[in-house]
Design an enzyme around this catalytic site. Structure first.
Site, PDB file in Angstrom:
ATOM      1  N   ASP A  48       0.776  -1.395   0.277  1.00  0.00           N
ATOM      2  CA  ASP A  48      -0.194   0.439  -0.166  1.00  0.00           C
ATOM      3  C   ASP A  48       0.946   0.970  -0.296  1.00  0.00           C
ATOM      4  O   ASP A  48       0.905   2.222   0.629  1.00  0.00           O
ATOM      5  CB  ASP A  48      -1.569  -0.083   1.114  1.00  0.00           C
ATOM      6  CG  ASP A  48      -0.180  -0.279   3.025  1.00  0.00           C
ATOM      7  OD1 ASP A  48       1.099  -0.681   2.582  1.00  0.00           O
ATOM      8  OD2 ASP A  48      -0.955   0.509   3.393  1.00  0.00           O
ATOM      9  N   ASP A  56       6.875   1.254   1.747  1.00  0.00           N
ATOM     10  CA  ASP A  56       6.236   0.074   0.688  1.00  0.00           C
ATOM     11  C   ASP A  56       7.453   0.847  -0.250  1.00  0.00           C
ATOM     12  O   ASP A  56       7.916  -0.719  -0.825  1.00  0.00           O
ATOM     13  CB  ASP A  56       5.386   0.439   0.585  1.00  0.00           C
ATOM     14  CG  ASP A  56       4.496   0.561   1.669  1.00  0.00           C
ATOM     15  OD1 ASP A  56       3.471  -0.884   1.576  1.00  0.00           O
ATOM     16  OD2 ASP A  56       3.997   0.724   2.100  1.00  0.00           O
ATOM     17  N   ASN A 104      -2.306   2.886   3.129  1.00  0.00           N
ATOM     18  CA  ASN A 104      -1.860   3.806   4.201  1.00  0.00           C
ATOM     19  C   ASN A 104      -2.447   5.143   3.602  1.00  0.00           C
ATOM     20  O   ASN A 104      -2.293   6.365   3.731  1.00  0.00           O
ATOM     21  CB  ASN A 104      -0.147   4.131   3.577  1.00  0.00           C
ATOM     22  CG  ASN A 104       0.430   3.294   4.471  1.00  0.00           C
ATOM     23  OD1 ASN A 104       0.783   3.295   5.761  1.00  0.00           O
ATOM     24  ND2 ASN A 104       1.756   2.311   3.570  1.00  0.00           N
ATOM     25  N   THR A 115       3.006  -5.977   2.979  1.00  0.00           N
ATOM     26  CA  THR A 115       3.453  -4.589   3.372  1.00  0.00           C
ATOM     27  C   THR A 115       2.256  -3.594   3.966  1.00  0.00           C
ATOM     28  O   THR A 115       2.107  -2.175   4.609  1.00  0.00           O
ATOM     29  CB  THR A 115       4.548  -4.020   2.800  1.00  0.00           C
ATOM     30  OG1 THR A 115       3.854  -3.262   1.719  1.00  0.00           O
ATOM     31  CG2 THR A 115       5.829  -5.042   2.903  1.00  0.00           C
ATOM     32  N   PHE A 135      -1.012  -0.222  12.841  1.00  0.00           N
ATOM     33  CA  PHE A 135      -2.080   0.209  11.842  1.00  0.00           C
ATOM     34  C   PHE A 135      -2.626  -1.017  10.393  1.00  0.00           C
ATOM     35  O   PHE A 135      -3.502  -0.646  10.199  1.00  0.00           O
ATOM     36  CB  PHE A 135      -1.119   0.948  11.076  1.00  0.00           C
ATOM     37  CG  PHE A 135      -2.258   2.080   9.917  1.00  0.00           C
ATOM     38  CD1 PHE A 135      -2.989   2.534   9.795  1.00  0.00           C
ATOM     39  CD2 PHE A 135      -1.788   1.505   8.947  1.00  0.00           C
ATOM     40  CE1 PHE A 135      -3.693   3.249   8.836  1.00  0.00           C
ATOM     41  CE2 PHE A 135      -2.447   2.438   7.652  1.00  0.00           C
ATOM     42  CZ  PHE A 135      -3.746   2.981   7.848  1.00  0.00           C
ATOM     43  N   ASN A 136      -2.092  -1.469   9.589  1.00  0.00           N
ATOM     44  CA  ASN A 136      -1.933  -2.551   8.741  1.00  0.00           C
ATOM     45  C   ASN A 136      -3.408  -3.231   9.868  1.00  0.00           C
ATOM     46  O   ASN A 136      -4.402  -3.773   8.543  1.00  0.00           O
ATOM     47  CB  ASN A 136      -0.965  -3.159   8.935  1.00  0.00           C
ATOM     48  CG  ASN A 136      -0.081  -2.734   7.408  1.00  0.00           C
ATOM     49  OD1 ASN A 136      -0.666  -1.707   6.915  1.00  0.00           O
ATOM     50  ND2 ASN A 136       1.336  -3.169   7.667  1.00  0.00           N
ATOM     51  N   HIS A 172       9.855  -0.926   8.560  1.00  0.00           N
ATOM     52  CA  HIS A 172       8.939  -1.889   8.960  1.00  0.00           C
ATOM     53  C   HIS A 172       8.638  -3.158   8.041  1.00  0.00           C
ATOM     54  O   HIS A 172       9.111  -3.937   7.849  1.00  0.00           O
ATOM     55  CB  HIS A 172       7.758  -1.323   9.267  1.00  0.00           C
ATOM     56  CG  HIS A 172       7.128   0.206  10.340  1.00  0.00           C
ATOM     57  ND1 HIS A 172       7.408  -0.899  11.316  1.00  0.00           N
ATOM     58  CD2 HIS A 172       7.014   1.236  10.680  1.00  0.00           C
ATOM     59  CE1 HIS A 172       7.330   0.536  11.984  1.00  0.00           C
ATOM     60  NE2 HIS A 172       7.016   1.353  11.033  1.00  0.00           N
ATOM     61  N   ASP A 173       8.520  -2.032   7.216  1.00  0.00           N
ATOM     62  CA  ASP A 173       7.636  -2.838   5.246  1.00  0.00           C
ATOM     63  C   ASP A 173       9.272  -3.360   4.602  1.00  0.00           C
ATOM     64  O   ASP A 173       9.831  -4.715   5.155  1.00  0.00           O
ATOM     65  CB  ASP A 173       6.851  -2.078   4.399  1.00  0.00           C
ATOM     66  CG  ASP A 173       6.190  -1.441   4.366  1.00  0.00           C
ATOM     67  OD1 ASP A 173       5.174  -2.598   5.949  1.00  0.00           O
ATOM     68  OD2 ASP A 173       5.097  -0.744   4.261  1.00  0.00           O
TER      69      ASP A 173
END
Length: 331
Positions: A12, A17, A41, A128, A170-171, A243-244
């Site tokens: 996203d 990402d 996102n 992701t 969040f995801n 993160h991703d």
């Protein structure tokens, strides 16, 4: 040398990402069969446009189809985008040109299903963003979960606080129902959560290294500078988590994290704890939920869960890998 393995990146984009895609291509480990977008996102139209632009910037849009994903979460509303971190258009201050490649007729979920059949027992799926596309694939064909060789996703918080609510990442918060569908399906999952991603930080020295690496990492450097600034505005210390990219890294080498086997159950019923990922280790010394046969059965569906950083330095690998796949922003 072993041939690159088939993979789908479900994303996203989103700043992290975007650099996760460049990192994936730079590793040389993967044969990217599709780049599937999903709302997260930003809304689905924006993430699809960003995915196409990134495919063009990394010169893969002639070979790798970019598919548009689900337009909304499975059922849990309201939804809120994360433009405060990623910028109004999702890629910081960048305005990248769109790809000229044709728009595929297949949706992201349809592409996942087709590729899982073509590469049964071989396909890795890395997600992701919210798990909406993957959940739709599971709901349309439950056997999808058993055709995938490996499913790695960035999301959740096993033993640490959330980053969107006190308990939710969040995801997962963005589509908890999708996450529960996927994690209860039997798919061989690895959850790369905040427990690990908050421990692998991108620091000013890493930014300087990207800026010094030449024009091929200029886009990534600008994106990461924007991301670091966003974290600083939200109370950070001048660093930002990876993160991703970390989820992509774990697809190839779990040594980037310390992981344990266990069940992950997603809270979907309560607005207070919406999206909480309840981790129950497989080696727990007590029986949980013995009064509930349904929950007891659910806990038998297990996967791998990252509980912290691993022995291999991911931040170092990230910075040294990106220059291997230069990006361009020229028209």
């Amino acid at each position: 040398m072993t041939a690159p393995a088939p993979i789908v990146l479900d994303s996203d984009p989103g700043i992290d990402d975007a650099v996760a895609l460049q990192y994936l291509l730079g590793t040389g480990l993967w044969d990217l069969k599709a780049y599937t977008s999903v709302g997260g996102n930003l809304p689905a139209d924006a993430t699809y446009r960003n995915a196409r632009s990134l495919a063009r910037a990394l010169r893969i849009d002639g070979d790798v189809p970019v598919h548009r994903g689900a337009g909304r979460p499975l059922s849990r509303l309201p939804y809120r985008e994360a433009s405060a971190f990623h910028g109004p258009a999702g890629l910081g201050n960048e305005n990248l040109p769109d790809s000229t490649a044709p728009h595929p007729t297949e949706s992201s979920a349809q592409a996942l299903l087709r590729l899982s059949r073509e590469y049964e027992g071989e396909l890795t799926v890395c997600a992701t963003g919210p798990l909406t596309n993957v959940a739709i694939a599971v709901l349309e064909d439950p056997a999808f979960a058993h055709r995938v060789k490996k499913f790695v996703f960035m999301g959740g918080a096993a033993q640490v606080p959330g980053n969107f609510t006190p308990v939710a990442e969040f995801n997962i918060w963005a589509d908890p129902d999708a996450a529960e569908v996927v994690l209860s399906s039997g798919i061989p999952f690895t959850m790369v959560d905040l427990d690990a991603s908050h421990r692998w930080l991108f620091r000013p020295a890493d930014l300087a290294a990207l800026e010094a690496a030449g024009p091929g990492t200029a886009l990534a450097a600008r994106l990461m500078r924007t991301y670091m600034d966003a974290y600083t505005r939200h109370g950070g210390d001048g660093t930002c988590p990876l993160h991703d990219p970390l989820a992509v890294g774990v697809c190839g080498d779990e040594a980037f994290v310390t992981a344990a086997e266990g069940a992950v159950v997603v809270e979907c019923g309560s607005e207070l704890t919406r999206g909480q990922t309840v981790f129950v280790p497989a080696d727990a010394r007590r029986i949980y939920y013995s009064e509930s046969p349904a929950l007891t059965t659910r806990l038998r569906t297990t996967g791998r869960v990252a509980l912290g950083p691993g022995s291999r330095d991911f931040a170092k690998d990230f910075v040294t890998t990106l220059p291997r796949r230069p990006a361009t922003t020229t028209r």
